[in-house]
Write an enzyme that holds these catalytic residues in place. Sequence first.
Site, PDB file in Angstrom:
ATOM      1  N   HIS A   1       0.850  -1.201   0.000  1.00 41.71           N
ATOM      2  CA  HIS A   1       0.000   0.000   0.000  1.00 41.71           C
ATOM      3  C   HIS A   1       0.882   1.247   0.000  1.00 41.71           C
ATOM      4  O   HIS A   1       2.014   1.217   0.489  1.00 41.71           O
ATOM      5  CB  HIS A   1      -0.888   0.013   1.248  1.00 41.71           C
ATOM      6  CG  HIS A   1      -2.047  -0.945   1.176  1.00 41.71           C
ATOM      7  ND1 HIS A   1      -3.121  -0.877   2.030  1.00 41.71           N
ATOM      8  CD2 HIS A   1      -2.293  -1.980   0.345  1.00 41.71           C
ATOM      9  CE1 HIS A   1      -3.993  -1.840   1.723  1.00 41.71           C
ATOM     10  NE2 HIS A   1      -3.505  -2.522   0.710  1.00 41.71           N
TER      11      HIS A   1
ATOM     12  N   GLU B   1       0.867   3.898   1.780  1.00 39.84           N
ATOM     13  CA  GLU B   1       1.317   4.363   3.100  1.00 39.84           C
ATOM     14  C   GLU B   1       2.507   3.549   3.605  1.00 39.84           C
ATOM     15  O   GLU B   1       3.479   4.118   4.116  1.00 39.84           O
ATOM     16  CB  GLU B   1       0.177   4.249   4.124  1.00 39.84           C
ATOM     17  CG  GLU B   1      -1.059   5.078   3.798  1.00 39.84           C
ATOM     18  CD  GLU B   1      -2.108   4.273   3.025  1.00 39.84           C
ATOM     19  OE1 GLU B   1      -1.731   3.527   2.097  1.00 39.84           O
ATOM     20  OE2 GLU B   1      -3.294   4.390   3.354  1.00 39.84           O
TER      21      GLU B   1
HETATM   22 ZN   LIG Z   1      -3.539   0.383   3.512  1.00 42.58          ZN
END
Ligand SMILES: [Zn+2]
Length: 170
Positions: free
Chosen positions: A46, A48
């Site tokens: 992901h 982040e």
């Molecule tokens: Zn995530």
Amino acid sequence: MKEAIRQAKKAEALEEVPIGCVIVYEGKIIARGYNRRNTDKNTLSHAELNAIRKASKKLGDWRLEGCTMYVTLEPCQMCSGALVQSRIDEVVIGCMNSKAGCAGSVMNLLQVEGFNHQVKITQGVLEEECSTMLSDFFKRLREKKKQEKAARKAEREKLENQQSEKEADK
Ligand SMILES: [Zn+2]
């Protein structure tokens, strides 16, 4: 957030769901990340988490105290967990994710009193732009799938027609 959106466009160019983020420390961007889940074939990839990894490398510390993340979409449970673990100060969110967001939508993992760290949340920064980017992406994806389905159907019909012509020739 503008730079986070630019990161999201990189994901989009790879036919990934366009989600991007940056991490800012002392007024400077120290890390960028975008969704690469399909490209990397990894559920951990992901935006982040990719940015957290880079920021820690840059600061030489797993703690991201004094940092702020700008992310185009509300973080999921995995990323919210990592953000709490990183002790980051603040998360600035573009648009919310009612189906999977864990910064207030499904739950608010960033501000659980029982944990030793809570993350400040700011919502709705360039919200319209962030949300349109996603809805446009999913709209295009649906259209593409529809076209592919139609193409497969046409191909099947063509084969069936050829078959019946052959049968007729016998
Ligand atoms: Zn995530």
